[in-house]
Design a protein around this motif. Structure first.
Motif, PDB file in Angstrom:
ATOM      1  N   HIS A   1      17.965 -42.497 -72.323  1.00 34.47           N
ATOM      2  CA  HIS A   1      17.331 -43.222 -71.213  1.00 34.47           C
ATOM      3  C   HIS A   1      16.882 -44.619 -71.634  1.00 34.47           C
ATOM      4  O   HIS A   1      17.018 -45.578 -70.865  1.00 34.47           O
ATOM      5  CB  HIS A   1      16.188 -42.405 -70.623  1.00 34.47           C
ATOM      6  CG  HIS A   1      16.682 -41.226 -69.847  1.00 34.47           C
ATOM      7  ND1 HIS A   1      17.230 -41.332 -68.600  1.00 34.47           N
ATOM      8  CD2 HIS A   1      16.759 -39.916 -70.175  1.00 34.47           C
ATOM      9  CE1 HIS A   1      17.620 -40.143 -68.174  1.00 34.47           C
ATOM     10  NE2 HIS A   1      17.346 -39.261 -69.116  1.00 34.47           N
ATOM     11  N   GLU A   2      16.375 -44.760 -72.863  1.00 34.54           N
ATOM     12  CA  GLU A   2      15.994 -46.080 -73.370  1.00 34.54           C
ATOM     13  C   GLU A   2      17.216 -46.987 -73.461  1.00 34.54           C
ATOM     14  O   GLU A   2      17.151 -48.177 -73.123  1.00 34.54           O
ATOM     15  CB  GLU A   2      15.324 -45.952 -74.735  1.00 34.54           C
ATOM     16  CG  GLU A   2      13.949 -45.314 -74.681  1.00 34.54           C
ATOM     17  CD  GLU A   2      13.426 -44.920 -76.066  1.00 34.54           C
ATOM     18  OE1 GLU A   2      13.941 -45.422 -77.083  1.00 34.54           O
ATOM     19  OE2 GLU A   2      12.488 -44.107 -76.118  1.00 34.54           O
TER      20      GLU A   2
ATOM     21  N   ALA B   1      15.411 -38.977 -74.429  1.00 39.95           N
ATOM     22  CA  ALA B   1      14.637 -40.214 -74.319  1.00 39.95           C
ATOM     23  C   ALA B   1      15.429 -41.404 -74.858  1.00 39.95           C
ATOM     24  O   ALA B   1      15.412 -42.486 -74.253  1.00 39.95           O
ATOM     25  CB  ALA B   1      13.308 -40.073 -75.072  1.00 39.95           C
ATOM     26  N   ALA B   2      16.135 -41.213 -75.970  1.00 40.61           N
ATOM     27  CA  ALA B   2      16.929 -42.303 -76.551  1.00 40.61           C
ATOM     28  C   ALA B   2      18.041 -42.731 -75.598  1.00 40.61           C
ATOM     29  O   ALA B   2      18.330 -43.925 -75.460  1.00 40.61           O
ATOM     30  CB  ALA B   2      17.513 -41.878 -77.904  1.00 40.61           C
TER      31      ALA B   2
ATOM     32  N   GLN C   1      18.821 -49.601 -80.121  1.00 38.02           N
ATOM     33  CA  GLN C   1      18.851 -48.335 -79.382  1.00 38.02           C
ATOM     34  C   GLN C   1      20.094 -47.523 -79.742  1.00 38.02           C
ATOM     35  O   GLN C   1      20.026 -46.292 -79.857  1.00 38.02           O
ATOM     36  CB  GLN C   1      18.802 -48.588 -77.868  1.00 38.02           C
ATOM     37  CG  GLN C   1      17.508 -49.194 -77.377  1.00 38.02           C
ATOM     38  CD  GLN C   1      16.296 -48.337 -77.702  1.00 38.02           C
ATOM     39  OE1 GLN C   1      16.348 -47.119 -77.717  1.00 38.02           O
ATOM     40  NE2 GLN C   1      15.178 -48.986 -77.978  1.00 38.02           N
TER      41      GLN C   1
ATOM     42  N   ASN D   1      17.978 -55.550 -79.101  1.00 39.13           N
ATOM     43  CA  ASN D   1      17.342 -54.311 -78.657  1.00 39.13           C
ATOM     44  C   ASN D   1      18.403 -53.238 -78.376  1.00 39.13           C
ATOM     45  O   ASN D   1      18.243 -52.075 -78.740  1.00 39.13           O
ATOM     46  CB  ASN D   1      16.487 -54.569 -77.425  1.00 39.13           C
ATOM     47  CG  ASN D   1      15.601 -53.403 -77.059  1.00 39.13           C
ATOM     48  OD1 ASN D   1      15.630 -52.344 -77.674  1.00 39.13           O
ATOM     49  ND2 ASN D   1      14.814 -53.582 -76.027  1.00 39.13           N
TER      50      ASN D   1
ATOM     51  N   VAL E   1      18.138 -48.263 -70.042  1.00 35.71           N
ATOM     52  CA  VAL E   1      17.244 -49.327 -69.569  1.00 35.71           C
ATOM     53  C   VAL E   1      17.680 -50.678 -70.135  1.00 35.71           C
ATOM     54  O   VAL E   1      17.796 -51.666 -69.397  1.00 35.71           O
ATOM     55  CB  VAL E   1      15.775 -49.006 -69.940  1.00 35.71           C
ATOM     56  CG1 VAL E   1      14.871 -50.218 -69.711  1.00 35.71           C
ATOM     57  CG2 VAL E   1      15.278 -47.802 -69.148  1.00 35.71           C
TER      58      VAL E   1
END
Length: 156
Positions: free
Chosen positions: A112-113, A109-110, A89, A85, A116
């Motif tokens: 922040h992903e 957004a990328a 990302q 994953n 995570v």
């Protein structure tokens, strides 16, 4: 005309910072998750800087080896999924850096992903550390603690 040059310079600077952030995130993730094992998907006791090394450093008894190794299959399975994953990302963010000319909501957004997933990798490694601590006698817990602190103190 001057305003467009300033904007272009700002976007260029932002792109550099975003690329640097990606490099730092990757480095930190591999360092933290690689604290006790190498970064490839397979696991063997004879891996360079793998658990064989840790077993030697801690002078584990056969029963301690069995206790520590009980956690390995789940840890390596979960880690492999998270690394897959994480790499996806990174690829997504890399693609956005190439195709986007500004700091868009998609880029944000990328990032922040990616954070995570990176946090999940760190948490998994730290939980694994505590699992090992739970089965070691006090003197070996202290040695493992010192090894972990040393590893986290060395810049990579």
């Amino acid at each position: 005309m001057e305003e467009s040059k300033v904007r272009a310079r700002r976007l260029g600077t932002l792109g550099i910072w975003a690329a640097l952030l990606v490099v730092v995130c990757v480095g930190v993730s591999y360092f933290v998750t690689g604290l006790l094992v190498r970064n490839d998907q397979s696991w063997e006791h004879d891996e360079e800087q793998g658990h064989h090394w840790l077993h030697q450093e801690l002078a584990l008894t056969p029963s301690e080896v069995v206790a520590v190794d009980a956690f390995e299959p789940d840890y390596h399975r979960d880690r492999a999924k998270l690394l897959e994953n994480f790499n996806a990302q990174i690829a997504k963010l890399r693609g956005l850096l190439v195709e986007k000319d500004d700091f868009s909501p998609e880029v944000n957004a990328a990032i922040h992903e990616l954070h995570v997933v990176h946090g999940s990798l760190q948490e998994l490694s730290i939980r694994h550390y505590y699992e090992m601590m739970s089965v070691l006698p006090p003197e070996k817990k202290e040695k493992l603690r010192k090894l972990a602190v040393e590893a986290l103190s060395e810049p990579e």
